[in-house]
Scaffold this motif. Structure first.
Motif: not given
Length: 429
Positions: A114-129
């Motif tokens: 339950s924790g990996s998906g939200p944290a991972g996509t949030s991290l990628l959205t900040q990392t890429f334009k």
């Protein structure tokens, strides 16, 4: 370092591999369903509860508070702890003694994942334009695709060689080692505002305010509901297709794992990439393609899936399924980028967690249960074909409202490229 191009790609690769492990451990069960069903004398309805409801209960309960933390603390730490947790519980599935112990172990897998998906996509959205996000999400969704294939191939080979119990253990242990790798190599991006320290009561109040804001976001809610209805087809085929092959063709578990895994790779690698690149190309002309494209893919895959299920030739079945799976996966990248760009940067982990609630409650818990229930009910009439008709019938029933919700999301977007009603941060758009 966080802005360095190679590091950004490294982060994407690590998060993608984590998604691969996530789905491998989640769907490894599908290739061993028939063995577990015989071992515990289970019905298709009980199998549907284990594969769907058991996983979803604590996934939903824990997903929101963990996502709230991910918007406020180290996302790499949350991802690492999540991977270690679900890997441990996957290993413990091999120690199950019956329906209820297996049910509880699958609940534990849900807590970790339950924790990996939200944290991972949030991290990628900040990392890429924003103009790169479709492609990044397309690559990210290679993880679940490859995870599905790996789970089927490794599960089939290992279950045939060492039995289903040892298979769970052998696939759970590597994840705990990978969790350490994530913890020591991925860093939280710089420039992220540090939220002030608050009391438990203040934190709960802020959490409820955030939930209400998301529920009032028309584009986000429509996209999330569409995601939940669309994914019924994905979970249904990933979970039940191996059982259909074993019941309909004279093949072994190892053969099913290998060939079905190969089919998932053939359709699964180009599908997310095509969806990501098409999204980035189309939204330069009109942002509503983030909703239109997945609506088209959700419907277009169904005739191919139906033709595959009705085929009596093994190779024709695999070829048609690969084509249907490719088309289905075109919907994934635009759907997630739609959800992420419909909210503020400080809402993205929470937004993904809420979207995954719809994804799992509708797509996994309800969808898989209804497929199992329909199969049990139709067996007296259709015999071995009951599961086939249950799968395509339930998938079609949910695909129609998925398209309606995608169109509702599109109606909330402005004409023109990358313009969202709720105006995400300009740096990402």
């Amino acid at each position: 370092m966080g802005e360095h191009r190679h590091y950004r790609h490294f982060v994407l690769a690590v998060i993608t591999f984590g998604g691969m492990l996530n789905i491998t451990d989640r769907l490894i069960l599908s290739i061993m369903l028939e063995d577990i069903k015989r071992a515990f004398s289970l019905s298709d309805t009980e199998i549907g509860l284990i594969t769907g409801f058991a996983f979803t209960v604590f996934y939903v309960v824990c997903g929101l508070p963990i996502a709230w933390l991910a918007d406020r603390m180290s996302r790499p730490l949350i991802i690492a702890v999540s991977i270690a947790s679900w890997s441990l519980m996957t290993a413990l599935c091999g120690a199950a003694t019956g329906f209820w112990t297996f049910f509880l172990a699958r609940m534990g897998v849900g807590i970790g994942e339950s924790g990996s998906g939200p944290a991972g996509t949030s991290l990628l959205t900040q990392t890429f334009k924003g103009h790169e996000l479709g492609r990044a999400m397309g690559i990210y969704f290679l993880g679940p695709t490859l995870g599905t294939a790996a789970g089927l191939i490794l599960g089939g080979v290992l279950a045939h060689a060492v039995g289903w119990r040892m298979t769970f253990f052998l696939l759970g242990v590597p994840g705990m080692l990978f969790a350490l790798f994530v913890f020591f190599t991925i860093k939280e991006p710089g420039g992220r505002p540090i939220p002030p320290k608050v009391s438990l009561a203040e934190g709960l109040a802020a959490w409820l305010v955030g939930i209400r804001a998301l529920c009032a976001n028309r584009v986000f809610m429509a996209g999330s509901m569409a995601f939940g209805c669309m994914i019924v087809t994905g979970y249904g085929f990933a979970t039940w297709l191996a059982a259909i092959m074993l019941r309909g063709f004279h093949v072994t578990t190892a053969d099913v794992g290998f060939y079905l895994g190969l089919a998932f790779v053939l359709g699964g690698i180009p599908g997310p990439l095509l969806g990501g690149y098409l999204t980035d190309w189309l939204v330069r002309r009109d942002a509503r393609w983030r909703a239109w494209l997945p609506a088209i893919a959700t419907l277009a895959c169904l005739p191919l899936y139906l033709a595959a299920l009705l085929s009596t030739n093994f190779w024709t079945f695999l070829g048609l399924f690969s084509c249907g799976y490719l088309v289905f996966l075109v919907a994934q990248a635009p759907t997630v980028s739609l959800i992420q760009l419909a909210v503020r940067p400080d809402e993205r982990a929470m937004a993904m967690a809420v979207a995954m609630i719809f994804n799992n409650l509708i797509g996994q818990a309800l969808g898989l249960f209804l497929i199992g229930l329909a199969s049990t009910s139709l067996t007296p009439t259709f015999g071995p074909q009951a599961l086939t008709w249950a799968l395509i019938g339930v998938s079609t029933a949910f695909a129609i409202p998925a398209v309606v919700f995608y169109l509702l999301a599109a109606s909330g977007l402005e004409r023109g490229p990358l313009k969202m009603m709720n105006g995400p941060d300009s740096s990402q758009a």
